[in-house]
Design a protein around this motif. Structure first.
Motif, PDB file in Angstrom:
ATOM      1  N   HIS A  75       2.341  -4.204   9.707  1.00 56.75           N
ATOM      2  CA  HIS A  75       1.060  -3.104   9.516  1.00 56.75           C
ATOM      3  C   HIS A  75       1.952  -1.602   9.454  1.00 56.75           C
ATOM      4  O   HIS A  75       1.642  -0.728   8.919  1.00 56.75           O
ATOM      5  CB  HIS A  75      -0.083  -3.264  10.420  1.00 56.75           C
ATOM      6  CG  HIS A  75      -0.943  -2.309  10.354  1.00 56.75           C
ATOM      7  ND1 HIS A  75      -2.104  -2.105   9.466  1.00 56.75           N
ATOM      8  CD2 HIS A  75      -1.081  -1.110  11.167  1.00 56.75           C
ATOM      9  CE1 HIS A  75      -2.751  -0.989   9.373  1.00 56.75           C
ATOM     10  NE2 HIS A  75      -2.108  -0.143  10.603  1.00 56.75           N
ATOM     11  N   CYS A  76       2.582  -1.461  10.726  1.00 53.41           N
ATOM     12  CA  CYS A  76       3.231  -0.114  11.211  1.00 53.41           C
ATOM     13  C   CYS A  76       4.269   0.056   9.929  1.00 53.41           C
ATOM     14  O   CYS A  76       4.241   1.472   9.783  1.00 53.41           O
ATOM     15  CB  CYS A  76       3.887  -0.389  12.444  1.00 53.41           C
ATOM     16  SG  CYS A  76       2.629  -0.408  13.780  1.00 53.41           S
ATOM     17  N   ALA A  77       4.918  -0.833   9.669  1.00 50.89           N
ATOM     18  CA  ALA A  77       6.032  -0.475   8.409  1.00 50.89           C
ATOM     19  C   ALA A  77       5.140  -0.218   7.357  1.00 50.89           C
ATOM     20  O   ALA A  77       5.873   1.097   6.623  1.00 50.89           O
ATOM     21  CB  ALA A  77       6.904  -1.696   8.251  1.00 50.89           C
ATOM     22  N   ALA A  78       4.225  -0.756   6.871  1.00 53.41           N
ATOM     23  CA  ALA A  78       3.627  -0.364   5.673  1.00 53.41           C
ATOM     24  C   ALA A  78       2.916   0.826   5.690  1.00 53.41           C
ATOM     25  O   ALA A  78       3.055   1.678   4.519  1.00 53.41           O
ATOM     26  CB  ALA A  78       2.618  -1.364   5.345  1.00 53.41           C
ATOM     27  N   LYS A  79       2.284   1.280   6.701  1.00 52.96           N
ATOM     28  CA  LYS A  79       1.664   2.513   6.852  1.00 52.96           C
ATOM     29  C   LYS A  79       2.619   3.989   7.024  1.00 52.96           C
ATOM     30  O   LYS A  79       2.593   4.973   6.307  1.00 52.96           O
ATOM     31  CB  LYS A  79       0.746   2.678   8.154  1.00 52.96           C
ATOM     32  CG  LYS A  79      -0.421   1.923   8.087  1.00 52.96           C
ATOM     33  CD  LYS A  79      -1.562   2.865   7.256  1.00 52.96           C
ATOM     34  CE  LYS A  79      -2.711   2.072   7.225  1.00 52.96           C
ATOM     35  NZ  LYS A  79      -3.443   2.651   8.695  1.00 52.96           N
ATOM     36  N   ILE A  80       3.794   3.686   7.522  1.00 57.27           N
ATOM     37  CA  ILE A  80       4.924   4.587   7.521  1.00 57.27           C
ATOM     38  C   ILE A  80       5.357   4.731   6.321  1.00 57.27           C
ATOM     39  O   ILE A  80       5.812   5.805   5.985  1.00 57.27           O
ATOM     40  CB  ILE A  80       5.915   3.951   8.467  1.00 57.27           C
ATOM     41  CG1 ILE A  80       5.293   4.444   9.942  1.00 57.27           C
ATOM     42  CG2 ILE A  80       7.138   5.076   8.634  1.00 57.27           C
ATOM     43  CD1 ILE A  80       6.422   3.693  11.278  1.00 57.27           C
ATOM     44  N   ILE A  81       5.683   3.657   5.472  1.00 52.11           N
ATOM     45  CA  ILE A  81       6.530   3.717   3.995  1.00 52.11           C
ATOM     46  C   ILE A  81       5.522   4.581   3.444  1.00 52.11           C
ATOM     47  O   ILE A  81       6.175   5.309   2.555  1.00 52.11           O
ATOM     48  CB  ILE A  81       6.576   2.349   3.535  1.00 52.11           C
ATOM     49  CG1 ILE A  81       7.705   1.481   4.257  1.00 52.11           C
ATOM     50  CG2 ILE A  81       6.689   2.385   2.074  1.00 52.11           C
ATOM     51  CD1 ILE A  81       7.741   0.028   4.117  1.00 52.11           C
ATOM     52  N   ARG A  82       4.223   4.235   3.346  1.00 51.77           N
ATOM     53  CA  ARG A  82       3.284   5.084   2.552  1.00 51.77           C
ATOM     54  C   ARG A  82       3.296   6.439   2.752  1.00 51.77           C
ATOM     55  O   ARG A  82       3.280   7.480   2.123  1.00 51.77           O
ATOM     56  CB  ARG A  82       1.901   4.459   2.366  1.00 51.77           C
ATOM     57  CG  ARG A  82       1.885   3.190   1.750  1.00 51.77           C
ATOM     58  CD  ARG A  82       0.460   2.664   1.710  1.00 51.77           C
ATOM     59  NE  ARG A  82       0.353   1.588   0.733  1.00 51.77           N
ATOM     60  CZ  ARG A  82      -0.774   0.562   0.610  1.00 51.77           C
ATOM     61  NH1 ARG A  82      -1.910   1.263   1.349  1.00 51.77           N
ATOM     62  NH2 ARG A  82      -0.983  -0.193  -0.329  1.00 51.77           N
ATOM     63  N   GLN A  83       3.348   6.820   4.143  1.00 47.75           N
ATOM     64  CA  GLN A  83       3.321   8.290   4.606  1.00 47.75           C
ATOM     65  C   GLN A  83       4.276   8.884   4.011  1.00 47.75           C
ATOM     66  O   GLN A  83       4.424  10.196   3.738  1.00 47.75           O
ATOM     67  CB  GLN A  83       3.241   8.300   6.165  1.00 47.75           C
ATOM     68  CG  GLN A  83       3.490   9.732   6.701  1.00 47.75           C
ATOM     69  CD  GLN A  83       3.296   9.585   8.089  1.00 47.75           C
ATOM     70  OE1 GLN A  83       2.242   9.784   8.678  1.00 47.75           O
ATOM     71  NE2 GLN A  83       4.399   9.437   9.041  1.00 47.75           N
ATOM     72  N   GLU A  84       5.702   8.326   4.141  1.00 47.77           N
ATOM     73  CA  GLU A  84       6.875   9.022   3.627  1.00 47.77           C
ATOM     74  C   GLU A  84       7.144   8.893   2.290  1.00 47.77           C
ATOM     75  O   GLU A  84       8.238   9.287   1.636  1.00 47.77           O
ATOM     76  CB  GLU A  84       8.013   8.183   4.177  1.00 47.77           C
ATOM     77  CG  GLU A  84       8.261   8.601   5.680  1.00 47.77           C
ATOM     78  CD  GLU A  84       8.434  10.003   6.032  1.00 47.77           C
ATOM     79  OE1 GLU A  84       9.150  10.919   5.138  1.00 47.77           O
ATOM     80  OE2 GLU A  84       7.911  10.664   6.930  1.00 47.77           O
ATOM     81  N   GLY A  85       6.076   8.684   1.211  1.00 51.06           N
ATOM     82  CA  GLY A  85       6.309   8.430  -0.197  1.00 51.06           C
ATOM     83  C   GLY A  85       6.806   7.318  -0.878  1.00 51.06           C
ATOM     84  O   GLY A  85       7.067   7.201  -2.043  1.00 51.06           O
ATOM     85  N   GLY A  86       7.198   6.255   0.195  1.00 48.67           N
ATOM     86  CA  GLY A  86       7.690   5.162  -0.587  1.00 48.67           C
ATOM     87  C   GLY A  86       6.541   4.055  -1.276  1.00 48.67           C
ATOM     88  O   GLY A  86       5.416   4.064  -0.849  1.00 48.67           O
ATOM     89  N   THR A  87       6.981   3.323  -2.043  1.00 51.15           N
ATOM     90  CA  THR A  87       6.159   2.328  -2.520  1.00 51.15           C
ATOM     91  C   THR A  87       6.378   0.827  -2.214  1.00 51.15           C
ATOM     92  O   THR A  87       7.439   0.568  -2.356  1.00 51.15           O
ATOM     93  CB  THR A  87       6.178   2.380  -4.276  1.00 51.15           C
ATOM     94  OG1 THR A  87       5.758   3.617  -4.576  1.00 51.15           O
ATOM     95  CG2 THR A  87       5.194   1.285  -4.897  1.00 51.15           C
ATOM     96  N   ILE A  88       5.665   0.098  -1.712  1.00 49.21           N
ATOM     97  CA  ILE A  88       5.739  -1.079  -1.214  1.00 49.21           C
ATOM     98  C   ILE A  88       5.639  -2.009  -2.413  1.00 49.21           C
ATOM     99  O   ILE A  88       4.829  -2.181  -3.261  1.00 49.21           O
ATOM    100  CB  ILE A  88       4.557  -1.692  -0.160  1.00 49.21           C
ATOM    101  CG1 ILE A  88       4.509  -0.838   0.879  1.00 49.21           C
ATOM    102  CG2 ILE A  88       4.912  -3.249   0.290  1.00 49.21           C
ATOM    103  CD1 ILE A  88       3.213  -0.760   1.897  1.00 49.21           C
TER     104      ILE A  88
END
Length: 235
Positions: A75-88
């Motif tokens: 959950h934390c990794a996914a939220k941070i990825i999205r905040q930084e403009g990454g696509t899961i």
């Protein structure tokens, strides 16, 4: 048609067909590619974040606790990825894969890794201590990052398929994420060399990365770090 005959027909068709390929500017969705020889080519950075020692976690704890660790980390990794403009692009058990595009893709991916380290160190592990006072488990993780051209295609069968990411960055990022958890982030020299200076040197002049030989692979120079970046830090 017998299964053997069907497989021979499909395999021959894949090798015989001409690829329809195009340059991409966004991370493709599953339905934007056909199951045939259809591909998008990207200049991208790939991040893998992997929970360390998950087998030991599952073997030594009740399933509910292990699931809580998995859930909070991902959950934390996914939220941070999205905040930084990454696509899961994938969840695979105890790890998550993300793709970054654009001129700042390497800086964004590296900052993601350092923020995941912050979340593990300052959010998840303290929460475990708070909820389970006698628990000795300590979450560790590793993030790997590389950047290269990627060839993205759709694979599988009708009704059960996914995208496959062919290229060095996908393979190297996964390999880096499998390195020892004595360090939380490993990146290739290609990623390090294009980082924003703010992600290379801390404000007091200390370097945030250490260059080492990837001696258990091909002896190239990679960079490792134990630094973390506050998820609320204003940049």
């Amino acid at each position: 048609m017998a299964l053997n005959d069907d497989l021979q027909k499909e395999v021959a068709a894949v090798f015989r067909a001409v690829w329809d390929r195009r340059d991409g500017t966004v991370v493709p969705a599953d339905d934007s590619l056909r199951l045939g020889n259809d591909a998008v080519e990207l200049d991208a950075t790939v991040l893998y974040a992997d929970l360390a020692d998950s087998t030991k976690l599952v073997d030594s704890h009740i399933p509910a606790f292990a699931a809580e660790v998995y859930k909070t980390f991902l959950h934390c990794a996914a939220k941070i990825i999205r905040q930084e403009g990454g696509t899961i692009t994938a969840y695979d058990g105890d790890r998550i894969m993300a793709v970054y595009l654009g001129n700042a893709k390497n800086t964004s991916a590296a900052r993601t890794a350092l923020q995941i380290n912050h979340a593990a160190t300052n959010i998840i592990n303290p929460a475990i201590r708070s909820q389970y006072a006698s628990e000795t488990y300590f979450l560790k993780h590793v993030v790997g990052i590389d950047s290269s051209k990627l060839f993205v295609a759709r694979t599988g069968v009708r009704g059960a398929n996914d995208l496959v990411w062919v290229g060095r960055a996908a393979n190297y990022a996964a390999k880096l994420a499998a390195l020892p958890d004595a360090y939380q982030t490993y990146i290739t020299a290609e990623v390090h060399n294009s980082l924003n200076d703010q992600l290379k040197i801390w404000t007091d002049g200390r370097p945030m990365w250490e260059a080492v030989r990837w001696d258990n692979f091909d002896n190239r120079i990679i960079y490792r770090s134990n630094w973390w970046w506050n998820v609320d830090y204003v940049r």
